[in-house]
Design a protein around this motif. Structure first.
Motif, PDB file in Angstrom:
ATOM      1  N   ARG A 291      -3.951   9.940  -0.039  1.00 52.67           N
ATOM      2  CA  ARG A 291      -3.906   8.898  -1.064  1.00 52.67           C
ATOM      3  C   ARG A 291      -5.190   8.970  -1.915  1.00 52.67           C
ATOM      4  O   ARG A 291      -5.155   8.945  -3.138  1.00 52.67           O
ATOM      5  CB  ARG A 291      -3.799   7.544  -0.362  1.00 52.67           C
ATOM      6  CG  ARG A 291      -4.065   6.364  -1.185  1.00 52.67           C
ATOM      7  CD  ARG A 291      -2.788   5.709  -1.634  1.00 52.67           C
ATOM      8  NE  ARG A 291      -3.101   4.841  -2.734  1.00 52.67           N
ATOM      9  CZ  ARG A 291      -2.323   4.574  -3.739  1.00 52.67           C
ATOM     10  NH1 ARG A 291      -1.118   5.130  -3.778  1.00 52.67           N
ATOM     11  NH2 ARG A 291      -2.675   3.793  -4.692  1.00 52.67           N
ATOM     12  N   ASP A 365       2.078  -0.678  -7.734  1.00 49.60           N
ATOM     13  CA  ASP A 365       1.752  -0.217  -6.397  1.00 49.60           C
ATOM     14  C   ASP A 365       0.951  -1.280  -5.640  1.00 49.60           C
ATOM     15  O   ASP A 365       1.259  -1.628  -4.494  1.00 49.60           O
ATOM     16  CB  ASP A 365       0.945   1.078  -6.537  1.00 49.60           C
ATOM     17  CG  ASP A 365       0.514   1.658  -5.214  1.00 49.60           C
ATOM     18  OD1 ASP A 365       1.391   2.130  -4.491  1.00 49.60           O
ATOM     19  OD2 ASP A 365      -0.696   1.612  -4.905  1.00 49.60           O
ATOM     20  N   ASN A 366      -0.062  -1.829  -6.324  1.00 49.42           N
ATOM     21  CA  ASN A 366      -0.866  -2.891  -5.691  1.00 49.42           C
ATOM     22  C   ASN A 366      -0.012  -4.100  -5.343  1.00 49.42           C
ATOM     23  O   ASN A 366      -0.087  -4.629  -4.230  1.00 49.42           O
ATOM     24  CB  ASN A 366      -1.980  -3.344  -6.632  1.00 49.42           C
ATOM     25  CG  ASN A 366      -3.161  -2.396  -6.597  1.00 49.42           C
ATOM     26  OD1 ASN A 366      -3.209  -1.509  -5.752  1.00 49.42           O
ATOM     27  ND2 ASN A 366      -4.094  -2.573  -7.514  1.00 49.42           N
ATOM     28  N   LYS A 369       2.059  -3.370  -2.404  1.00 46.54           N
ATOM     29  CA  LYS A 369       1.265  -3.176  -1.190  1.00 46.54           C
ATOM     30  C   LYS A 369       0.689  -4.479  -0.658  1.00 46.54           C
ATOM     31  O   LYS A 369       0.643  -4.707   0.548  1.00 46.54           O
ATOM     32  CB  LYS A 369       0.070  -2.249  -1.497  1.00 46.54           C
ATOM     33  CG  LYS A 369       0.378  -0.793  -1.415  1.00 46.54           C
ATOM     34  CD  LYS A 369      -0.888   0.059  -1.303  1.00 46.54           C
ATOM     35  CE  LYS A 369      -1.982  -0.332  -2.286  1.00 46.54           C
ATOM     36  NZ  LYS A 369      -3.082   0.646  -2.305  1.00 46.54           N
ATOM     37  N   GLY A 426      -7.536   2.401  -7.872  1.00 44.46           N
ATOM     38  CA  GLY A 426      -6.383   1.969  -8.672  1.00 44.46           C
ATOM     39  C   GLY A 426      -6.780   1.113  -9.860  1.00 44.46           C
ATOM     40  O   GLY A 426      -6.476   1.442 -11.015  1.00 44.46           O
TER      41      GLY A 426
HETATM   42 MG    MG Z   1      -4.417   0.180  -5.551  1.00 37.83          MG
END
Ligand code: MG
Ligand code: ADP
Length: 461
Positions: A291, A365-366, A369, A426
């Motif tokens: 990642r 994505d955040n 997640k 990110g």
């Molecule tokens: Mg992120």
């Protein structure tokens, strides 16, 4: 200025001092020259009048009835009186014998010819200028020498000179002031291009390494050439390190994928709970690494493309739908529903589609997640005043308050990341993309729905 820059004088000040010194010297020189010229001229005119007066007296000498008579004409002295209240003295001698006048007047120089003789002396405690002339007469066939001396004090001359000096000093001062003004203006205009260059370079953005293209004076050619050369080397070196990061990330990621696959296979084979746990941790570590490598790669790509932004019209609604559809599998894994509100109309911004896509994917994505399973993530696109706003809002815990100000920094992760895999790059990427497009990233915690709310704003095309 920064503390590490050592200053040594100022060009402008040095120029001004030199120009002012030059102007002061010239003004003084002018004063001295004009004054001495005036002194000569005034002295000359006094001498001429004195000589005329002497000649007038000599002309009045005549031989009558075989004897010498001198009848001093009135104008012989009145013309001297014109100058000022100067006192006038005279002496007439015949063959060296005193005839009339002031007997104690200083003796004139001995005659060498008939030309008038001038002399500066003092009489009665005052400085005087005297003229003497001799004429040869013939009385009863005998040669006879008459000598006339006329003297005058020199107040008038001095007064006249003082007046002239004052006027000339006034002119000199005026000349100095004008020269000084011009000097200051000249120094300022000479330094102006340097100021402009410094201003334009310091106003540049951090990543702006374009060569200086504005015209500069010939004297600055070398400096600007060196600066441009330096910037182009810096740019090349930055590009090289960007490439290196991308290359390194790529090379790390590929073997990691292989290792991960092997680990998955191993996990299926081992039964002992301890071993299974160890392999699971291994897989997680591999995930973290790949990642991180992926984000590094992304970040290098984003930094590079932001520096050389190539813009086109990008349709934001379609781009957002695309991004959302790409994260659907990941959202499904966690039973998260994506609630999308996007207008039908086309909304265009000027930008780099790959960068915009990457920013959106990072926000989605955040949100996925960091929100709990079985929750909702809201994605909204709407037009605001002069721009478009894309909001990604989730139902999680929200951004950790203590870290709020620094989440967009490189490798910074919040305190809410215990089990969540990530690299801390990110939001850095999202922020860089926003700034490269003249936009803005805003992180808030929504009060009504709870959860984190990240909005991206871009000006409309
Ligand atoms: Mg992120
Ligand atoms: N939707 C979110 N909800 C809660 N916290 C978030 C959210 N998005 C980001 N964060 C916080 O911001 C930090 C930085 O995010 P990011 O730069 O994407 O790094 P990471 O790789 O950790 O996701 C995260 O570690 C997390 O603490």
């Amino acid at each position: 200025m920064s503390g590490s820059i050592r200053l040594r004088g100022s060009i402008q000040r040095r120029l001004i001092v030199q120009l002012l010194t030059g102007a002061a010297l010239l003004a003084t020189l002018m004063f001295l020259v004009v004054q001495s010229y005036a002194r000569d001229l005034a002295g000359q005119s006094q001498d001429e009048i004195l000589a005329a007066s002497v000649t007038a007296i000599l002309d009045s000498a005549a031989v009558r009835n075989g004897d010498l008579t001198v009848d001093i004409p009135y104008f012989a002295f009145s013309m001297l009186g014109n100058i000022s209240e100067d006192r006038v003295f005279y002496t007439i001698t015949r063959n060296g014998e005193f005839l009339t006048g002031y007997p104690d007047l200083p003796k004139p120089m001995a005659a060498t010819d008939t030309a008038p003789r001038f002399r500066t002396d003092s009489y009665d405690g005052e400085s005087i200028r005297m003229v003497t002339a001799t004429r040869r007469m013939s009385i009863n066939g005998q040669p006879d020498f008459i000598e006339v001396t006329v003297a005058q004090t020199r107040y008038g001359l001095r007064q006249q000179l003082a007046g002239i000096s004052r006027t000339v000093a006034g002119f000199g001062l005026g000349f100095f002031v004008i020269a000084a003004l011009f000097g200051i203006l000249a120094a300022q205009s000479a330094i102006q291009p340097l100021r402009q260059l410094a201003g334009s370079v310091s106003r540049r953005g951090l990543s702006d390494l374009r060569p200086v293209s504005a015209p500069v004076p010939a004297e600055m050619e070398v400096l600007v050439g060196a600066l441009n050369g330096f910037m182009s080397r810096l740019k090349a070196s930055l590009a090289r390190s960007e490439d290196l990061i991308a290359e390194a990330a790529h090379r790390v990621r590929t073997p990691l994928t292989t290792v991960r696959t092997q680990a998955e296979i191993t996990l299926r084979r081992v039964d002992k709970p301890q071993n299974r746990q160890a392999v699971r941790e291994m897989i997680r570590a591999i995930d973290e690494s790949s990642r991180a490598a992926g984000q590094l790669l992304d970040h290098a790509m984003v930094s590079f493309r932001s520096d050389h932004l190539e813009v086109e019209d990008v349709e934001i609604c379609r781009l957002t739908r695309d991004a959302v559809s790409r994260v659907v599998p990941m959202a499904d894994l966690r039973d998260i529903e994506l609630d999308v509100t996007i207008p039908e109309a086309a909304i265009c911004v000027k930008g780099d589609a790959i960068l915009l896509q990457s920013a959106l994917l990072n926000l989605l994505d955040n949100a996925i997640k960091y929100s709990p399973p079985d929750s909702r993530v809201y994605v909204t696109v709407r037009v605001v005043e002069t721009g478009v706003e894309i909001t990604v809002q989730d139902n999680g815990e929200g951004f950790p308050k203590a870290d709020m100000g620094r989440l967009t920094r490189r490798f910074v992760r919040g305190s809410n990341t215990e089990t969540v895999v990530g690299s801390g790059l990110g939001l850095t990427i999202v922020n860089e993309v926003a700034r490269a497009h003249g936009g803005q990233l805003l992180l808030t915690n929504s009060s009504e729905k709870g959860g984190a709310c990240a909005s991206l704003y871009f000006p409309l095309a």
